[in-house]
Design a protein around this motif. Sequence first.
Motif, PDB file in Angstrom:
ATOM      1  N   ASN A 170      -8.408 -52.848 -16.497  1.00 15.32           N
ATOM      2  CA  ASN A 170      -7.161 -52.562 -16.261  1.00 15.32           C
ATOM      3  C   ASN A 170      -7.022 -50.965 -15.926  1.00 15.32           C
ATOM      4  N   ASN A 171      -7.641 -50.040 -16.723  1.00 16.62           N
ATOM      5  CA  ASN A 171      -7.716 -48.788 -16.221  1.00 16.62           C
ATOM      6  C   ASN A 171      -8.227 -48.368 -14.935  1.00 16.62           C
ATOM      7  N   TYR A 172      -9.067 -49.228 -14.441  1.00 15.97           N
ATOM      8  CA  TYR A 172      -9.810 -49.013 -12.902  1.00 15.97           C
ATOM      9  C   TYR A 172      -8.692 -49.502 -12.123  1.00 15.97           C
ATOM     10  N   ILE A 173      -7.837 -50.552 -12.275  1.00 15.16           N
ATOM     11  CA  ILE A 173      -6.708 -50.891 -11.480  1.00 15.16           C
ATOM     12  C   ILE A 173      -5.637 -49.875 -11.426  1.00 15.16           C
ATOM     13  N   LEU A 186      -4.459 -48.010  -7.890  1.00 12.06           N
ATOM     14  CA  LEU A 186      -3.029 -48.342  -7.472  1.00 12.06           C
ATOM     15  C   LEU A 186      -1.990 -46.947  -7.339  1.00 12.06           C
ATOM     16  N   GLY A 187      -2.728 -46.087  -8.179  1.00  8.60           N
ATOM     17  CA  GLY A 187      -1.704 -44.806  -8.479  1.00  8.60           C
ATOM     18  C   GLY A 187      -0.425 -44.889  -9.318  1.00  8.60           C
ATOM     19  N   VAL A 194       3.140 -56.493 -11.368  1.00 12.86           N
ATOM     20  CA  VAL A 194       3.343 -55.237 -10.325  1.00 12.86           C
ATOM     21  C   VAL A 194       4.690 -54.992  -9.907  1.00 12.86           C
ATOM     22  N   SER A 195       5.254 -53.836 -10.261  1.00  9.84           N
ATOM     23  CA  SER A 195       6.581 -53.760  -9.592  1.00  9.84           C
ATOM     24  C   SER A 195       6.738 -52.341  -8.970  1.00  9.84           C
ATOM     25  N   LYS A 196       7.327 -52.440  -7.895  1.00  8.79           N
ATOM     26  CA  LYS A 196       7.616 -51.241  -6.904  1.00  8.79           C
ATOM     27  C   LYS A 196       8.879 -50.978  -6.782  1.00  8.79           C
ATOM     28  N   ILE A 253      -5.843 -58.031  -6.074  1.00  9.54           N
ATOM     29  CA  ILE A 253      -4.864 -57.092  -5.938  1.00  9.54           C
ATOM     30  C   ILE A 253      -4.975 -56.465  -4.550  1.00  9.54           C
ATOM     31  N   ASP A 254      -5.840 -56.848  -3.607  1.00 13.47           N
ATOM     32  CA  ASP A 254      -5.899 -56.142  -2.331  1.00 13.47           C
ATOM     33  C   ASP A 254      -4.562 -56.206  -1.365  1.00 13.47           C
ATOM     34  N   GLU A 255      -3.807 -57.288  -1.667  1.00 19.71           N
ATOM     35  CA  GLU A 255      -2.779 -57.600  -0.671  1.00 19.71           C
ATOM     36  C   GLU A 255      -1.403 -56.960  -1.374  1.00 19.71           C
TER      37      GLU A 255
END
Length: 146
Positions: free
Chosen positions: A64-67, A71-72, A102-104, A143-145
């Motif tokens: 999770n920390n890596y993700i 993603l920043g 994920v929310s943007k 999570i690539d897409e």
Amino acid sequence: MTKKYSIFILGFGLLGLILFQREVVLPFVYKVVGSDLFLVDTDDKADMENVSNEYTDMAFAQCNNYIKKELGDEFTLSFSENALNAWSIGDHQYVINGEVEVSKPSSENSIKRYVCRISYDKKTDQSGLTDSSNWSVYGLSGIDEI
């Protein structure tokens, strides 16, 4: 005259190369693979079933920390409390399957499932479980897409 026999020389050369590979190279490769050269003796054995222990819990947290780092700050991430599945593949290496919402700001929320392959580098020394420098992520998909 050389032109006449060149196709036969090419054919015999190719046949010789195939026979050499089949009779010499492949038996040698099988002998090396069957030896103990690649065998790792470890107390952490692979398990085909879903595993839940302090190593897999920490592997989930490290994935999770890596993700988050990958993603920043552009995304707001909300991870599930526990991994959906976690497998030990032996020698303190794990495959973690999890979910993240994920929310943007400019789009709707989406739930993504991911798979993370991670390894604990200090093996049986549990003193560094929480230190992310002791974990190595070898692969992440799902999570690539984003």
